[in-house]
Design an enzyme around this catalytic site. Sequence first.
Site, short mmCIF file in Angstrom:
data_model
loop_
_atom_site.label_atom_id
_atom_site.label_comp_id
_atom_site.label_asym_id
_atom_site.label_seq_id
_atom_site.Cartn_x
_atom_site.Cartn_y
_atom_site.Cartn_z
N ASN A 594 0.83 -1.22 0.00
CA ASN A 594 0.00 0.00 0.00
C ASN A 594 0.85 1.26 0.00
O ASN A 594 0.54 2.24 -0.68
CB ASN A 594 -0.92 0.00 1.20
CG ASN A 594 -2.13 -0.90 1.02
OD1 ASN A 594 -2.57 -1.10 -0.10
ND2 ASN A 594 -2.66 -1.43 2.10
N HIS A 599 -3.22 2.35 -2.35
CA HIS A 599 -4.30 1.48 -1.86
C HIS A 599 -5.10 0.85 -3.00
O HIS A 599 -5.63 -0.25 -2.84
CB HIS A 599 -5.22 2.25 -0.93
CG HIS A 599 -4.59 2.57 0.39
ND1 HIS A 599 -4.55 1.68 1.43
CD2 HIS A 599 -3.93 3.68 0.83
CE1 HIS A 599 -3.92 2.22 2.46
NE2 HIS A 599 -3.54 3.44 2.12
N ARG A 619 -15.67 -26.19 -4.23
CA ARG A 619 -16.71 -27.15 -3.85
C ARG A 619 -17.85 -26.42 -3.12
O ARG A 619 -17.65 -25.37 -2.51
CB ARG A 619 -16.12 -28.23 -2.95
CG ARG A 619 -15.07 -29.10 -3.63
CD ARG A 619 -14.60 -30.17 -2.67
NE ARG A 619 -14.08 -29.60 -1.45
CZ ARG A 619 -13.64 -30.32 -0.41
NH1 ARG A 619 -13.70 -31.63 -0.45
NH2 ARG A 619 -13.18 -29.72 0.67
N GLU A 630 -6.35 -7.52 4.81
CA GLU A 630 -5.73 -8.45 3.86
C GLU A 630 -5.80 -9.89 4.33
O GLU A 630 -5.07 -10.75 3.84
CB GLU A 630 -4.27 -8.04 3.63
CG GLU A 630 -3.34 -8.22 4.82
CD GLU A 630 -3.35 -7.02 5.77
OE1 GLU A 630 -2.43 -6.92 6.59
OE2 GLU A 630 -4.29 -6.20 5.69
N LYS A 637 -13.55 -29.19 4.03
CA LYS A 637 -13.66 -30.55 4.55
C LYS A 637 -12.65 -31.43 3.83
O LYS A 637 -12.42 -31.28 2.63
CB LYS A 637 -15.08 -31.08 4.35
CG LYS A 637 -16.14 -30.33 5.13
CD LYS A 637 -17.52 -30.92 4.91
CE LYS A 637 -18.57 -30.16 5.71
NZ LYS A 637 -19.94 -30.70 5.50
#
Length: 713
Positions: A594, A599, A619, A630, A637
Site C-alpha cells: 500500500n 491502496h 466445492r 488483507e 472438509k
Amino acid sequence: MLTKEKLINKLKSPELYLYGLLFGCLGAITNIYLTFDLYGQLTLHLGQSFVLFCLLSRGFSCALIAAAITNGSLWYLTDNPYFFLTLNLELLFLGLMLRKKFWLLSADIIYWLLIGLPITYTILLFANLPADFNIMILSKQLLNGVMYTIIAIALNYFAPQVTTSSLPDRKREPLSKIIFRLSVVTIVLPSLIIALSLTQKSVSQFERTTVDKLFNHATELETIIEQYIVRHQVAIDALASTLNYQLSTDEQQKLLNNYLALYPGFISMLIANSQAEVTHGAPNSFYQNYLKLPKNEHLVTDREYFKYPKETLTPYISKVFQGRGFGSDMIIGISSPIIINDEFQGIAEGSLNLPKFGEFEYELLGDNPNEFILILDSNKKVIYQSMPEKEMVDGFFEALTQERAPNAKPFEIVIDGKKYLYQVTENERGWQLFVFQSSDVITTLITDNFYVVLLSLFTIIVLFLFLARTVSERLTTPLVQFIEQFSQLDKGMKVNLPADSPAEFAFLTKKINHAHNLQRNYQQHLASEVEEKTKQLQHLNFELELKARTDGLTGLLNRNSFDELAENSFQLSQREKLPCAIAMLDIDHFKKVNDLYGHLTGDTCIITLAEKLKAHFKRNTDLIARFGGEEFIVFVKGDEQQINEKFESYRKLIEKEIFTHEETLFQITVSIGVCHLSPNATIKLVEAVNLADEQLYHSKANGRNQLTGQKIS
C-alpha cells in the site's frame, strides 16, 4: 347570620364528606398507581386533578377533605412533606382566586410562578443539588401543575352531572372566553401529554444509547488492554527465544536495550539466570539503582514470574503488584523461560507499566469531560482511574456497599450524591473495567425539552386567545344581526334570512361530496401504487440482504456471514464424523504494498487473491470469506494431507503471480495457518479459528510465505 347558618348546615351535610372522601380516594389512587414517570425519580403526580375537580364542582369545603386524603397519600408515598405543603397552599390560593372570578388555569399558573416555585427553589437550595437539576425540577413542577389543572377543567366540562346547583351564581362568560377555554383544554391537554410522552421516549432512547455506548467503550477498552498485554507477552517470548542462543554478556544487554526501545510499555526489563540472580537490566539507570540494593534483594526467587517459568517451563503473566527496585508503579510481570539444550537457564522478564492505560482512555474517549474510567484488579485494587475528583474513588466503593433504591436501574450509581450511568466488563484476568458518564447530559435534555414544552404552551395559549376572539366575532355578529332583524318584524310576516345562507350550505355539501369522491379515487390509486412499491421494496430488500452478506470489495462472504455458515457446516461435520479444517491466510508485508504502490493497487491484490481462492476452493462445501483487511479465512472438509497440498498449491500459485503498478512489476506472498480437526475433535469453531490464527502467526514469525498447521484430535 344567614351565611353562618348556611355554612353550619353545609358542614353537617353527609354529601360534603361523601364527595370529599370519593374525590380524595380517587386522587390517592391516581397518585399511587397512575404516575407519569419521566426519568428516575422525576415523576408527574396527577392526583391533584381530582382535588381541583372537586373544587370546581362541589366547592371549597369538600375540596379541603379531598386534598387532605390525596396529598396525605403523596406524603406517605414519597416520605416528603413538601408536597403536602405546596399542594394544600395551592388549593387555598385557587379557592381565593375563583371567588375573584379568575379562571382556574390562569390562577394556577400565577400560584406556581409567585408562590409554588419560590418555595420549591428554597427547599432545593438546602438539598445541595446541581443547578441544572434544580431548574429541571422547577420546570417539571410548573408543567405538573398545568397538566393536572387542565385535567380538572376537562373533567368539569365533560362531567356536568357532578356539578351542584348549590354553588353561588356566577356571571355568564362571553362566547370568546368559552371558545378560548374549550380550545385550550381540548388542544393543550393532548399536546402536553404527547410532548411529555415524546420527552420520556427520547430520554429513554438517549439513556439506552448512552448505556450502549458505555458498554461498547468498556468492551473496546477490555480488548485494547488485552491486545496490549498479549503484544508485550509475544515480545517477551521472542526475547527468550533469542536468548536460547548462547550470546555474550554484551550482546544480551544490547538485545535487552533494543527490546525496551521497541516496547516502551515496559517500565523495566531484566534477564535472570537459573539461580534467580538478575544478570541484565534495562533501562541502565534503573539497573544501576538495582545493583545498589543489598545482596539479599538482588534475587528474584520469591517472584512468581521467576518460579512459575522455572517449574513449568512455560510463559507467565502475573497479577497486579507494586514494583520493587525499578520503581513503585502498579505493574504486571511478563516472563518467559530461557531454555538451552532442554535445560532451564533463567528467564526474560518485562514489567508492564499499567498507568499507561491513560493513553488508551484518550484513544477511546477523546477529550469528553463527562466520561471517565476505573479499572480494578481481581482483588478490587485500583489499577487505573480518571475520575474528575480523587475522593470519588472512595465514594464509588461506598456506593457499591450501600443498598440500592427500589427503582434504581442496574446501570445507575450515585457517587457523592451525584448520579452516573456506568457499564462494567470483566476480563479473563478478573479485572473489572468501569466506564462512567455523568447523568447531567440527560438532565440537560429533559430541561431543554421542558423549555420547549413551556414555550409551546405559552404560544398556543396566546394563539388561541386571538383565534377565540376572531371566531367569536364571526359567529356572534351575524347571529346578533339576524336576531335584531327578526325582532323588528311584525307577526305573520316572512323573515328574510341572509340570501347567502342556503347557498353556502349547498356549496359546502357539494364540496364535501366532491372531496369524498377525490379521496376514494385517491385511495384506489394509492393502493395500486402501494402494491407496486411493495414489489420494488421486496426486490430491493433482497439485493440489500445479498450485499449485507458479502464483502463489497471481493464479493466473498463477509465475516458475519462466514461465522453463521461455518458454524452450521462445522456442526454438521462433527455430527457426521468428517474431518475438516479452518485456515487463516494473510498477505505478507501488505502495508509495504500500500505504501509503495497505493491502496488501489493493494485492493487489486486483494481482489486477485480472492478470485484465485474462489477458483481453488470451489466445492459447494468450501466456505471462503474476507476476514478483515488483507486476511482471508477458509473452511474446508477433507483429510490433513489433501488440505495441506491444496493450500500449498495455492501459496505457490500466488508466489508466481506478477502484479503491475504503472511500469513496475512486483510479486506478493501469503502466509497460511491451518487448524485441522479430526472426526473426534470436540473443540468449538471459535477455538479452531483462534488456533488457525496462532498457526498463521507462527508462519509469520518463521519467515512468512509458508504454511503452518496443527491437528486437533
